[in-house]
Write a protein that holds these residues in place. Structure first.
Motif, PDB file in Angstrom:
ATOM      1  N   ARG A   1      -8.566  -6.959  -1.961  1.00  0.00           N
ATOM      2  CA  ARG A   1      -7.601  -8.022  -1.686  1.00  0.00           C
ATOM      3  C   ARG A   1      -8.301  -9.121  -0.905  1.00  0.00           C
ATOM      4  O   ARG A   1      -9.277  -8.863  -0.179  1.00  0.00           O
TER       5      ARG A   1
ATOM      6  N   GLU B   1      -4.378  -9.910  -5.110  1.00  0.00           N
ATOM      7  CA  GLU B   1      -3.308  -9.449  -4.216  1.00  0.00           C
ATOM      8  C   GLU B   1      -2.725  -8.138  -4.737  1.00  0.00           C
ATOM      9  O   GLU B   1      -2.080  -7.407  -4.006  1.00  0.00           O
TER      10      GLU B   1
ATOM     11  N   VAL C   1      -3.950  -5.121  -5.774  1.00  0.00           N
ATOM     12  CA  VAL C   1      -5.001  -4.099  -5.815  1.00  0.00           C
ATOM     13  C   VAL C   1      -4.544  -2.856  -6.562  1.00  0.00           C
ATOM     14  O   VAL C   1      -5.219  -2.375  -7.472  1.00  0.00           O
TER      15      VAL C   1
END
Length: 120
Positions: free
Chosen positions: A53, A14, A16
Motif C-alpha cells: 500500500r 490501496e 492490497v
C-alpha cells in the motif's frame, strides 16, 4: 560500467488484499510474507513480486512507498550516493525520501518510478 541487479517489482495499491487474492488464488503464486492490508511478497523465481500500500513520507515508521502503479527496484553494485551523483550529472530528477540513507527514487523517460536500494 556499473552493474545493476533487479531487486524487486512492487505493485502499489490501496487494495492490497484484493490483489493478494488474485495473485495467490488465481495465478497460484506462493506467498512468502503477508501483512493483510499492508503488504505481501511472492516467490517468483530470482526476482520477487511485492504488493504494497502507498505510505506517505510523513507516516511514522514508514519506508515511504509513493503512490504509483508499479515501482521497479534496482540494487547497484556501488554505493547509492555514488549512483546518485551519476544520475544527477545525467540530468535525472531524483526523489529523495526523508531520512533515507540507502535508497532513492527517480523516473524513467516515460514516467515509471524506479528505486535504487542497498541492503542495510
Amino acid at each position: 560500467m556499473a552493474k545493476r541487479k533487479l531487486l524487486a517489482v512492487f505493485l502499489v495499491t490501496e487494495e492490497v488484499d484484493t490483489l493478494v487474492s488474485f495473485y495467490r488464488d488465481i495465478l497460484q503464486l506462493k506467498v512468502s510474507k503477508y501483512e493483510p492490508g499492508h503488504s505481501a511478497w511472492f516467490e517468483t523465481g530470482a526476482v520477487p513480486l511485492a504488493i504494497h500500500r502507498p505510505e506517505p513520507a510523513e507516516t511514522e515508521g514508514s519506508d515511504y512507498t509513493p503512490l504509483a502503479s508499479t515501482i521497479v527496484w534496482l540494487q547497484p553494485d556501488e554505493d547509492v550516493p555514488t549512483v546518485v551523483k551519476g544520475l544527477a550529472k545525467a540530468g535525472v530528477e531524483l526523489l529523495q525520501p526523508k531520512n533515507a540513507q540507502n535508497y532513492i527514487y527517480f523516473r524513467d523517460p516515460e514516467g515509471r518510478l524506479l528505486g535504487l536500494r542497498q541492503p542495510r
